[in-house]
Each structure stands twice: as structure tokens, then as C-alpha cells.
Design an enzyme around this catalytic site. Structure first.
Site, PDB file in Angstrom:
ATOM      1  N   GLU A  65       1.060   7.780   3.200  1.00 15.12           N
ATOM      2  CA  GLU A  65      -0.336   8.125   3.499  1.00 15.12           C
ATOM      3  C   GLU A  65      -1.247   7.477   2.454  1.00 15.12           C
ATOM      4  OE1 GLU A  65      -0.114  11.123   6.691  1.00 15.12           O
ATOM      5  OE2 GLU A  65      -1.826  10.110   5.808  1.00 15.12           O
ATOM      6  N   ASN A 113       4.077   8.086  -1.555  1.00 17.65           N
ATOM      7  CA  ASN A 113       3.985   8.408  -0.126  1.00 17.65           C
ATOM      8  C   ASN A 113       3.164   7.356   0.617  1.00 17.65           C
ATOM      9  OD1 ASN A 113       1.052   9.538   0.400  1.00 17.65           O
ATOM     10  ND2 ASN A 113       1.699  10.242  -1.613  1.00 17.65           N
ATOM     11  N   CYS A 168      -0.771  -7.578   5.251  1.00 19.93           N
ATOM     12  CA  CYS A 168      -1.081  -6.340   4.528  1.00 19.93           C
ATOM     13  C   CYS A 168       0.004  -5.313   4.835  1.00 19.93           C
ATOM     14  CB  CYS A 168      -2.481  -5.837   4.890  1.00 19.93           C
ATOM     15  SG  CYS A 168      -2.575  -4.981   6.472  1.00 19.93           S
ATOM     16  N   CYS A 209      12.543  10.799  -2.354  1.00 20.32           N
ATOM     17  CA  CYS A 209      13.293  11.127  -3.566  1.00 20.32           C
ATOM     18  C   CYS A 209      13.786  12.566  -3.495  1.00 20.32           C
ATOM     19  CB  CYS A 209      12.406  10.939  -4.787  1.00 20.32           C
ATOM     20  SG  CYS A 209      11.669   9.317  -4.852  1.00 20.32           S
ATOM     21  N   CYS A 237       0.301  -4.623   8.523  1.00 20.60           N
ATOM     22  CA  CYS A 237       1.037  -5.699   9.219  1.00 20.60           C
ATOM     23  C   CYS A 237       2.540  -5.415   9.148  1.00 20.60           C
ATOM     24  CB  CYS A 237       0.791  -7.053   8.560  1.00 20.60           C
ATOM     25  SG  CYS A 237      -0.858  -7.733   8.686  1.00 20.60           S
TER      26      CYS A 237
HETATM   27 ZN    ZN Z   1      -2.602  -6.421   8.208  1.00 20.64          ZN
END
Ligand code: ZN
Length: 349
Positions: free
Chosen positions: A132, A130, A170, A194, A173
Site C-alpha cells: 500500500e 507493505n 514504475c 515477515c 507497471c
Molecule cells: Zn507504470
């Protein structure tokens, strides 16, 4: 290097990218894996076989029959015993390579425990299901300044990218393209899971193999070999793609360092991948599972079963699984309110 290790890792030492010096670095290296499902079992198996000296595995879930199609470390006995995945993975990995220190931890990674569970490792691997948790891992990696490898799979599709704070884009981004805080969470909860479209073991295996290879490059001291791209593949259509992801100079996480997933409140409940269920973890408290089991049996609750790590019982049409840290997974609903009321009624408010 011991002669047994020279024999054990001979084919990897022969590989020019690693060699004897790289293997020695791997033997002295460590990594932490968050999530041990389809991606995590493949990545962990490869790293332990490759001789990465120490591997910590964090997972909150237990083995079920529907996992075995893709979660390569587990077997039918693990599912019958409903072993926590972290425990089953540790047992199987120790049998595969006794030379590696494997530490399985049964826990849900949250903002409260993330720095403690992930700190001290030079590399974090994504085996979660997930966004989060992935964005939390991303925040922790930026805060600690350590690299992490993102990987995800659903259907026949898989994707992976290596994040090195200050050097590469990252995950924020990539995902939070709105550029402002309203991008946070925009992708959370909307993605195909899934649960809805299924997943092929080979899709997870393909990207987890690329993920593990990136880990070997970093841990063997070969960062120049990193692929540096977002790689995706569809194993059913036979299509592979890679794109370069630029850093967002105004990125919430790696630009402005607003680590809102790490500094925010813990998510009290999350719908999990792979089945119709909700996890409840609103308070951290130790539960006396044998005592709870006696109480439930005395109340004639049906099918109360337990092992050393968890307790499970049925409240038709629901099934509740309770862990010693106070967490519960309630199967048969996606409604947090239903899950919360079942928790209060059977486990305690
Ligand atoms: Zn970033």
C-alpha cells in the site's frame, strides 16, 4: 571540500565511479527515506556514512527486541526505551556522521501528508514493509517527477528496482499487470510477509546495499551507471537474477496518470509486518499523552509506560501503543474491529 571531508571520504573519492566531483555532489545532495526497518536502517547507514548532505527519515513505528536481528542502527537500549525508530535512527546517525543533516520524523505516510513529507527531495528511498505504502510512494514520485528506489525483503529473498518517471517502468507497471483498475490492490494483502515466513537480516542487507548504491549513482550525477533492471536475490539459495521490466504504455500510474493511491482515501488501518498487530489512524488529532497516562493509571490500567514520544499500556491479551499524533498500534490482533473498539474505549471515539 574541507580537509576533514577529504579524509573522511577518501576511499570513496578514490573509487573512479564517484571521484572528487561526485563526492562534492553527494555532500550537497539530499534524499528522503520512507520506513526505517531492516531495509531502511541499512540504506540510511550507508548514505549517511557516504556523506549524502541531508537525509529525512519517516517512520511510524518504535523499536522492539525482535527488530535487532536485522535493523542495524538500533540497540537494546532503544528497544528498552521503546524509542520511535525515526528518533533512534536520527540519534545514531548523528553520532556516526555529524557532517550530515539527519531529520527523523515520526509519522505514518498517508495520501494526506505524502506530498508535504516527500516534496522538495530529488530522490525517495523505499524502506517500507507493505505494498500500500509503496504504491503511494510510486504515485507521489510520478506526480512530483522524482526517481525512487523500490526494495523489499522477506524470508531469504530480496528484490529492488529503480523507478525514474517517464524513463523506466514504475512499480504499477510491474505489479498491476492486469492493465486495468482491477489490478489495483491485487498484490496487496496477498504477499508473504515477515510475519508469516520471517526474514534474514542478510537478505534485507543485500538489497538495501544495492538500493543505496543506486541512490549514490543518482545523487553523484551518474545516472548512466544505474543497473536499469529488477534485481532479485535469494541469499540462502545463493541465487541472483535480474530482468528488464518494460514500461506498460497503458499503466494506470505512469501511463494514464490515475494516481489512485495518492488521490484515494487514507487507509484507516493496516496490518503491520513483523508482528500480530493493527495500526489505527482514523483521525488526525493531537493527543495529550501525559494526561492520557494519568487517566489510564487512575483507571488501574496495567503497565502504563511512556516516553517523550509514545505511551504504552496492556489490556490483556492486547498491548496498545499510542502516539502523539493520535495513531495507535494494537498488538495481539489482526482484526480491525477489535482494534477500533479498543481505541474507542481507552483513547476516545
Ligand atoms: Zn507504470
Amino acid at each position: 571540500m574541507k580537509s576533514e571531508d577529504r579524509e573522511k571520504y577518501s576511499r570513496q573519492i578514490l573509487f573512479a565511479g564517484i571521484g572528487q566531483a561526485g563526492q562534492e555532489k553527494l555532500l550537497a545532495a539530499s534524499a528522503v527515506l520512507v520506513g526505517c526497518g531492516a531495509l531502511g536502517t541499512v540504506a540510511a547507514g550507508l548514505l549517511v556514512r557516504a556523506g549524502v548532505g541531508r537525509l529525512r527519515i519517516i517512520d511510524r513505528d518504535f523499536v522492539e527486541l525482535s527488530n535487532l536481528q536485522r535493523q542495524t542502527l538500533f540497540d537494546e537500549q532503544d528497544a528498552r526505551e521503546a524509542l520511535p525508530k525515526a528518533v533512534a535512527a536520527e540519534r545514531h546517525l548523528r553520532a556516526i556522521n555529524a557532517g550530515v543533516e539527519v531529520e527523523g520524523i515520526v509519522a505514518d505516510l498517508t495520501p494526506r501528508n505524502a506530498a508535504e513529507l516527500l516534496g522538495g527531495f530529488p530522490l525517495i528511498l523505499d524502506g517500507t514493509d507493505n505494498f500500500e505504502t509503496r504504491l503511494l510512494v510510486n504515485d507521489v514520485a510520478i506526480s512530483l517527477g522524482v526517481p525512487w528506489v523500490y526494495a523489499a525483503a522477506v524470508g531469504s529473498y530480496g528484490v529492488t528496482m529503480t523507478v525514474r518517471p517517464r524513463e523506466t517502468a514504475c512499480l504499477a507497471c510491474l505489479l498491476e499487470t492486469g492493465g486495468s483498475s482491477n489490478g489495483i490492490g491485487a498484490h496487496v494483502g496477498n504477499e508473504a510477509t515477515c510475519d508469516t515466513v520471517g526474514v534474514l537480516g542478510s537478505a534485507a542487507g543485500a538489497v538495501a546495499s544495492i538500493e543505496a548504491t543506486e541512490a549514490l549513482k543518482l545523487l553523484a550525477g551518474k545516472p548512466e551507471a544505474l543497473h536499469g533492471r529488477l534485481i532479485s536475490c535469494d541469499v540462502w539459495a545463493g541465487k541472483f537474477q535480474s530482468i528488464r521490466v518494460p514500461r506498460n504504455p497503458d499503466c494506470r500510474a505512469c501511463g494514464r496518470r490515475e494516481l489512485s493511491y495518492l488521490e484515494g482515501d487514507a487507509q484507516p488501518h493496516i496490518t503491520m509486518c513483523g508482528r500480530d498487530s493493527v495500526q489505527i489512524h482514523e483521525r488526525s488529532r493531537r493527543l495529550d499523552l501525559p494526561e492520557l497516562g494519568q487517566r489510564l493509571r487512575a483507571a488501574s490500567t496495567s503497565e502504563v509506560r511512556n516516553n517523550d514520544f509514545l505511551l504504552r499500556f496492556r489490556v490483556p491479551p492486547y498491548e496498545m501503543t499510542v502516539f502523539a499524533d493520535g495513531r495507535a498500534i494494537i498488538k495481539g490482533t489482526k482484526d480491525p474491529a477489535v482494534a477500533r473498539s479498543l481505541y474507542a474505549r481507552y483513547i476516545g471515539a
